[in-house]
Write an enzyme that holds these catalytic residues in place. Structure first.
Site, mmCIF file in Angstrom:
data_model
loop_
_atom_site.group_PDB
_atom_site.id
_atom_site.type_symbol
_atom_site.label_atom_id
_atom_site.label_comp_id
_atom_site.label_asym_id
_atom_site.label_seq_id
_atom_site.Cartn_x
_atom_site.Cartn_y
_atom_site.Cartn_z
ATOM 1 N N SER A 98 49.393 -14.667 -3.020
ATOM 2 C CA SER A 98 47.937 -14.588 -2.940
ATOM 3 C C SER A 98 47.452 -13.580 -1.894
ATOM 4 C CB SER A 98 47.373 -15.989 -2.686
ATOM 5 O OG SER A 98 45.986 -15.991 -2.785
ATOM 6 N N ASP A 239 41.743 -10.522 -3.662
ATOM 7 C CA ASP A 239 42.987 -10.791 -2.941
ATOM 8 C C ASP A 239 44.154 -10.388 -3.860
ATOM 9 O OD1 ASP A 239 42.555 -12.918 -4.727
ATOM 10 O OD2 ASP A 239 43.783 -14.278 -3.545
ATOM 11 N N ASP A 241 46.325 -11.750 -5.828
ATOM 12 C CA ASP A 241 46.484 -12.259 -7.198
ATOM 13 C C ASP A 241 45.153 -12.439 -7.910
ATOM 14 O OD1 ASP A 241 45.764 -14.474 -5.647
ATOM 15 O OD2 ASP A 241 46.901 -15.865 -6.909
ATOM 16 N N ASP A 243 42.444 -14.266 -7.804
ATOM 17 C CA ASP A 243 41.666 -15.450 -8.164
ATOM 18 C C ASP A 243 40.385 -15.503 -7.334
ATOM 19 O OD1 ASP A 243 43.046 -16.046 -5.840
ATOM 20 O OD2 ASP A 243 43.945 -17.903 -6.601
HETATM 21 MG MG MG Z 1 44.619 -15.837 -4.426
#
Ligand code: MG
Length: 455
Positions: A98, A239, A241, A243
């Site tokens: 992340s 960020d 990844d 999300d």
């Molecule tokens: Mg993330």
């Protein structure tokens, strides 16, 4: 696991420094444990980290040894993988750390409904792992591997289809995927909505040469310059990844994540009556905006999985849940899917600005103002500290679902123990700055005797 607590996994999967606590050997075991629990077809993806390929192959080896067929989607955002898993796979594995620095990597385990694995099932997975209790199959039942690097396009299609064609026509936007997974999705989503898109850090690079994967105000200076240089309506960054999304306005000024949350809540609650779900740590700004439109707020412990699950539970009980999210730029759109979705939030910002016809800075300036104080203090007696606060504020408006939250009119405070380390986090917020400071002092009078280091 006698105490029924997760040991390896945290709130969002397991993470560690590569070559130290995060190794292919560990991920292999996670793969074997998950394959034992969720036999069937498993979808896998990774972010851009240099260790991603080594770790995803370890996960695939474990899953196939347990008889699972695996589909490797390559690099894609976590919400894209969650979208693909939902209703089409028996589980998912995302190799990502992340927002952590480049030396980290980790694993998020996805359930068949597209949500991250909850506490009870994660504890079961850890039990398999620690006891080396795996159901491995014989030679003639070992799983097969398929690679499909274009599957992520289905997620891009789904986000684009959520808005009327041409929603972004004539709008210029700037995107900073931070060399992370969103490089393959957010510029494509915004282009297909009709926007003219400029990118910075748009190449995939697990060394993260442009900025760290955490989209901090400091790291987004390049994005702000790009916004000013191109006359963009906003800049969006993710960020590692993707999300989460954070934004800068048309002047390049960083927008607080609670304000971002409030702006999207305003748009959604204006059009639909219902419930907004969020952790106890979120600004009252969200509650105020929801109330203005006749909506209400339901609280959860801190962690996106708790928000997503509460949204699902309320909907199952026939309650009208319209939106959810955390005050860190992780927002959940129940009509799309039950996880934080950075690409969807970027697209939502296009729709909000196209609909209002006003600059982003003006929309933000129109939001109610709150003062929030955040700090962290060290203590060896987290529970004693919480108990003392509960005693001091007994009979007041107290919420004990995650640490202790005390509400006094338009002022509130939250004291939350860290799950693993000897400190507590303190948040105080009010619509009046002086009241926030006063309440912070009032809390510190109770907290101070428990501190191991001077304030
Ligand atoms: Mg993330």
């Amino acid at each position: 696991m006698a105490d029924g607590k997760k040991q390896l996994f945290g709130t969002n999967g397991v993470r560690g420094v590569v070559g130290e606590s995060m190794t292919p050997a560990l991920v292999l075991k996670i793969g074997m444990a998950l394959g034992t629990m969720r036999p069937g077809r498993v979808c896998l993806g990774r972010d851009t980290r240099t260790s991603g390929l080594a770790l995803i192959n370890a996960a695939k080896a474990g899953l196939m040894a347990a008889g699972c067929d695996v589909v490797d989607c390559g690099v894609l955002p976590t919400p894209a993988l969650q979208y693909l898993v939902r209703d089409a796979f028996d589980a998912g594995v995302m190799i990502t750390a992340s927002h952590n620095p480049p030396e980290y990597n980790g694993v998020k385990v996805i359930e068949p409904d597209g949500t991250e694995m909850g506490d009870a099932e994660t504890i079961r997975l850890e039990e398999h792992l620690f006891a080396d209790r795996f159901s491995l199959v014989a030679w003639d039942r070992v799983g097969q591997q398929t690679e499909d690097l274009r599957l992520g396009e289905r997620y891009v299609d789904a986000v684009v289809r959520s808005f009327p064609a041409g929603t972004g026509s004539g709008m210029t936007v700037a995107v900073d995927p931070g060399c992370g997974a969103a490089a393959s999705t957010t510029p494509a989503i915004l282009s297909r909505m009709g926007c003219r898109v400029f990118t910075i850090n748009g190449q995939m690079d697990g060394r993260f040469p442009g900025r760290l994967p955490e989209p901090s105000e400091e790291g987004l200076r390049g994005l702000s310059e790009l916004v000013r240089g191109t006359g963009a309506a906003f800049g969006v960054a993710h960020d590692g990844d993707a999300d989460r999304s954070v934004f800068v306005d048309e002047q390049g000024a960083f927008i607080g994540e609670n304000q971002e949350f409030a702006l999207v809540a305003d748009e959604i609650c204006r059009n639909r009556q219902g419930i907004v779900v969020t952790p106890v740590s979120t600004s009252n700004l969200i509650r105020e905006i929801a109330r203005r439109h006749g909506c209400s707020v339901e609280y959860t412990p801190v962690g996106s999985i708790y928000v997503a699950r509460k949204m699902r539970d309320l909907l199952s009980a026939g309650k009208p849940v319209v939106f959810g999210g955390e005050g860190n730029g992780g927002l959940i759109y129940p009509e799309h899917q039950f996880c934080r979705d950075g690409g969807m939030t970027a697209a939502m910002m296009v729709a909000i600005l196209a609909g209002s016809g006003r600059p982003l800075s003006t929309l933000i300036a129109g939001l109610p103002r709150y003062t929030m104080i955040n700090r962290k203090v060290h203590t060896d007696d987290k529970q004693g500290l919480i108990d003392a606060l509960a005693l001091k504020f007994a009979g007041k408006n107290i919420d004990l679902r995650d640490g202790i939250r005390i509400d006094q009119g338009t002022t509130w405070g939250l004291v939350r123990p860290s799950g693993t380390e000897p400190f507590v986090r303190i948040t105080v917020e009010s619509d009046r700055e002086q009241a926030a400071r006063q309440f912070h002092e009032e809390l510190m009078e109770v907290i101070s005797p428990f501190l191991t280091r001077p304030v």
